[in-house]
Scaffold this active site. Structure first.
Site, PDB file in Angstrom:
ATOM      1  N   LYS A 114      42.816  65.843  69.118  1.00  0.00           N
ATOM      2  CA  LYS A 114      41.765  64.842  68.862  1.00  0.00           C
ATOM      3  C   LYS A 114      40.928  64.565  70.104  1.00  0.00           C
ATOM      4  O   LYS A 114      39.739  64.284  69.995  1.00  0.00           O
ATOM      5  CB  LYS A 114      42.376  63.536  68.344  1.00  0.00           C
ATOM      6  N   LYS A 198      44.648  72.416  59.107  1.00  0.00           N
ATOM      7  CA  LYS A 198      44.960  71.510  57.993  1.00  0.00           C
ATOM      8  C   LYS A 198      43.667  70.937  57.397  1.00  0.00           C
ATOM      9  O   LYS A 198      42.661  70.806  58.112  1.00  0.00           O
ATOM     10  CB  LYS A 198      45.912  70.400  58.454  1.00  0.00           C
ATOM     11  N   LYS A 201      39.773  64.986  57.373  1.00  0.00           N
ATOM     12  CA  LYS A 201      38.519  64.231  57.240  1.00  0.00           C
ATOM     13  C   LYS A 201      37.564  64.608  58.356  1.00  0.00           C
ATOM     14  O   LYS A 201      36.360  64.449  58.253  1.00  0.00           O
ATOM     15  CB  LYS A 201      38.788  62.724  57.365  1.00  0.00           C
TER      16      LYS A 201
HETATM   17  P1  TYM Z   1      46.287  59.977  58.325  1.00  0.00           P
HETATM   18  O1  TYM Z   1      45.477  58.792  57.983  1.00  0.00           O
HETATM   19  O2  TYM Z   1      45.665  61.066  59.107  1.00  0.00           O
HETATM   20  O3  TYM Z   1      46.865  60.635  56.996  1.00  0.00           O
HETATM   21  C1  TYM Z   1      47.512  59.859  56.019  1.00  0.00           C
HETATM   22  C2  TYM Z   1      48.660  60.647  55.412  1.00  0.00           C
HETATM   23  O4  TYM Z   1      48.167  61.865  54.848  1.00  0.00           O
HETATM   24  C3  TYM Z   1      48.895  62.978  55.370  1.00  0.00           C
HETATM   25  N1  TYM Z   1      47.980  64.123  55.505  1.00  0.00           N
HETATM   26  C4  TYM Z   1      48.266  65.341  55.043  1.00  0.00           C
HETATM   27  N2  TYM Z   1      49.338  65.827  54.400  1.00  0.00           N
HETATM   28  C5  TYM Z   1      49.297  67.140  54.053  1.00  0.00           C
HETATM   29  N3  TYM Z   1      48.248  67.972  54.323  1.00  0.00           N
HETATM   30  C6  TYM Z   1      47.163  67.507  54.975  1.00  0.00           C
HETATM   31  N4  TYM Z   1      46.127  68.301  55.214  1.00  0.00           N
HETATM   32  C7  TYM Z   1      47.135  66.143  55.370  1.00  0.00           C
HETATM   33  N5  TYM Z   1      46.227  65.371  56.026  1.00  0.00           N
HETATM   34  C8  TYM Z   1      46.767  64.134  56.104  1.00  0.00           C
HETATM   35  C9  TYM Z   1      49.373  62.521  56.745  1.00  0.00           C
HETATM   36  O5  TYM Z   1      50.491  63.258  57.166  1.00  0.00           O
HETATM   37  C10 TYM Z   1      49.700  61.063  56.472  1.00  0.00           C
HETATM   38  O6  TYM Z   1      50.991  60.953  55.926  1.00  0.00           O
HETATM   39  N6  TYM Z   1      49.127  58.352  62.102  1.00  0.00           N
HETATM   40  C11 TYM Z   1      48.988  58.380  60.673  1.00  0.00           C
HETATM   41  C12 TYM Z   1      48.918  57.004  60.044  1.00  0.00           C
HETATM   42  C13 TYM Z   1      50.005  56.065  60.437  1.00  0.00           C
HETATM   43  C14 TYM Z   1      51.338  56.067  59.963  1.00  0.00           C
HETATM   44  C15 TYM Z   1      51.969  54.967  60.600  1.00  0.00           C
HETATM   45  C16 TYM Z   1      52.036  56.898  59.085  1.00  0.00           C
HETATM   46  C17 TYM Z   1      49.880  55.020  61.292  1.00  0.00           C
HETATM   47  N7  TYM Z   1      51.055  54.337  61.404  1.00  0.00           N
HETATM   48  C18 TYM Z   1      53.325  54.684  60.380  1.00  0.00           C
HETATM   49  C19 TYM Z   1      53.386  56.606  58.863  1.00  0.00           C
HETATM   50  C20 TYM Z   1      54.005  55.514  59.498  1.00  0.00           C
HETATM   51  C21 TYM Z   1      47.704  59.120  60.308  1.00  0.00           C
HETATM   52  O7  TYM Z   1      46.801  59.212  61.094  1.00  0.00           O
HETATM   53  O8  TYM Z   1      47.652  59.546  59.018  1.00  0.00           O
END
Ligand code: TYM
Length: 334
Positions: A114, A198, A201
């Site tokens: 990032k 992957k 967004k």
């Molecule tokens: P974020 O917002 O990027 O994504 C949210 C969830 O979607 C999953 N995800 C995917 N799974 C499979 N294939 C993909 N291409 C894909 N893109 C996104 C992510 O693995 C996630 O589960 N850091 C985290 C948010 C967060 C969080 C937490 C998660 C903040 N605090 C505590 C669990 C527990 C994030 O940026 O997810």
């Protein structure tokens, strides 16, 4: 240690959610809420580690909330709230900043991705983001965390932080070591343009992803344009190893049609990719467009969404404050 299972997970409000979020996380959230106590958070404090337009951020928080509801989360069963409204997240994050080690953060691959080539210009928040994520989970003493495979390293760090806290403050098993729940068949949905990346967004081309709000026409266009292969579909899974885009389309299709990858491949053997694409577009339209329509409908009543977040905040705060009281005590704060 309490043996009670508690699920926590979060999603960033950075715009339209996509098929990766849906298959990697949201679908799992919904099935878990039928089995155990679940807390699902719109992690707005994580989003601001990269600059967000304030008006846009507000809309995105509501849109992510609407996406939670549209995919089937029930605010009477799960606690649904936005992170910044429970100040305990920020407080515990600070405490954990003092437990976590610089060497641990330096290993986080997502920061490297990032921050890009000019790391000096990344926000400090982006660097310590995984500590905030650990705080999110540990604030509720969550035992299980449904996420996609891209979050696995952050989860491992959360476990290391929990363990170090328990050791440092001589309170074995105070924090449970949270276990990741990563979907077995489709842990990482890949970009439709490049099967080695992957679905995300942040990728520039909208053709790289299926958004939950895409119309049927958009889904058809994107799947038609998706990279695949000029040969026919092989019957052997090993032959797909060097064709990540083709494997991705087949994996998505098998997941959406609730079939195994092996069965899907044997059904598709010898067929053109255009055949798979037509079938896949159809299956996605059936699964995704009702969700998109529901999101649009929910977004028409913003005060309803705000009231759901408010109720969730009240419930989350009660658990957070109780745990924080004990955490402050453990580390000697008066
Ligand atoms: P974020 O917002 O990027 O994504 C949210 C969830 O979607 C999953 N995800 C995917 N799974 C499979 N294939 C993909 N291409 C894909 N893109 C996104 C992510 O693995 C996630 O589960 N850091 C985290 C948010 C967060 C969080 C937490 C998660 C903040 N605090 C505590 C669990 C527990 C994030 O940026 O997810």
């Amino acid at each position: 240690m309490s043996k009670k299972k508690l699920v926590f997970s979060g999603v960033q409000p950075t715009g339209n959610l996509h098929l990766g979020n849906y298959l990697g996380a949201l679908k799992n959230f919904v099935s878990l809420q039928k089995q155990v106590e679940c807390i699902y958070c719109v992690v707005d404090l994580h989003a601001i580690t990269i600059f967000q337009d304030p008006n846009q951020l507000q809309n995105n928080v509501l849109e992510t909330t609407a996406s939670f509801l549209a995919t089937g989360l029930n605010p009477n069963k799960s606690i649904i709230f936005n992170q910044s409204s429970v100040s305990g997240h920020a407080e515990l994050a600070w405490i954990l900043n003092c437990v976590s080690r610089i060497g641990w953060l330096n290993r986080m691959t997502q920061f490297k991705d990032k921050a890009g080539s000019d790391k000096e210009k990344a926000s400090v928040g982006l660097y310590i983001y995984p500590n905030l994520m650990a705080a999110d989970i540990l604030l509720y003493k969550a035992t299980h965390v449904p996420v996609g495979a891209d979050q696995k390293q952050h989860l491992e760090l959360s476990r290391d932080i929990a363990q170090k806290f328990n050791n440092d403050f001589n309170c074995k098993e105070f924090f449970p070591l949270p276990e990741p729940l990563i979907p077995k068949n489709i842990s990482r949905v890949m970009s439709l343009r490049d099967g080695t990346k992957k679905m995300s967004k942040s990728e520039e081309s909208d053709y790289s992803r299926i958004n939950l709000k895409d119309t049927a026409d958009e889904i058809i266009k994107k799947i038609k344009k998706a990279k695949s292969d000029s040969n026919t579909i092989p019957g052997d899974i090993n032959a797909l190893e060097s064709k990540p885009e083709a494997l991705n389309l087949l994996t998505i299709y098998s997941e959406i049609t609730k079939s195994s990858l092996e069965k899907t491949i044997s059904e598709m053997e010898g067929k053109e990719y255009s055949f798979l694409k037509t079938k896949l577009a159809e299956a996605l339209i059936n699964e995704i467009t009702p969700v998109g329509k529901e999101i649009e409908k929910l977004l028409k009543d913003k005060s309803h969404l705000i009231s759901i977040l408010k109720k969730g905040t009240e419930k989350a705060n009660i658990i957070a404050e109780e745990n924080l009281k004990n955490i402050r005590e453990k580390i000697g704060l008066i």
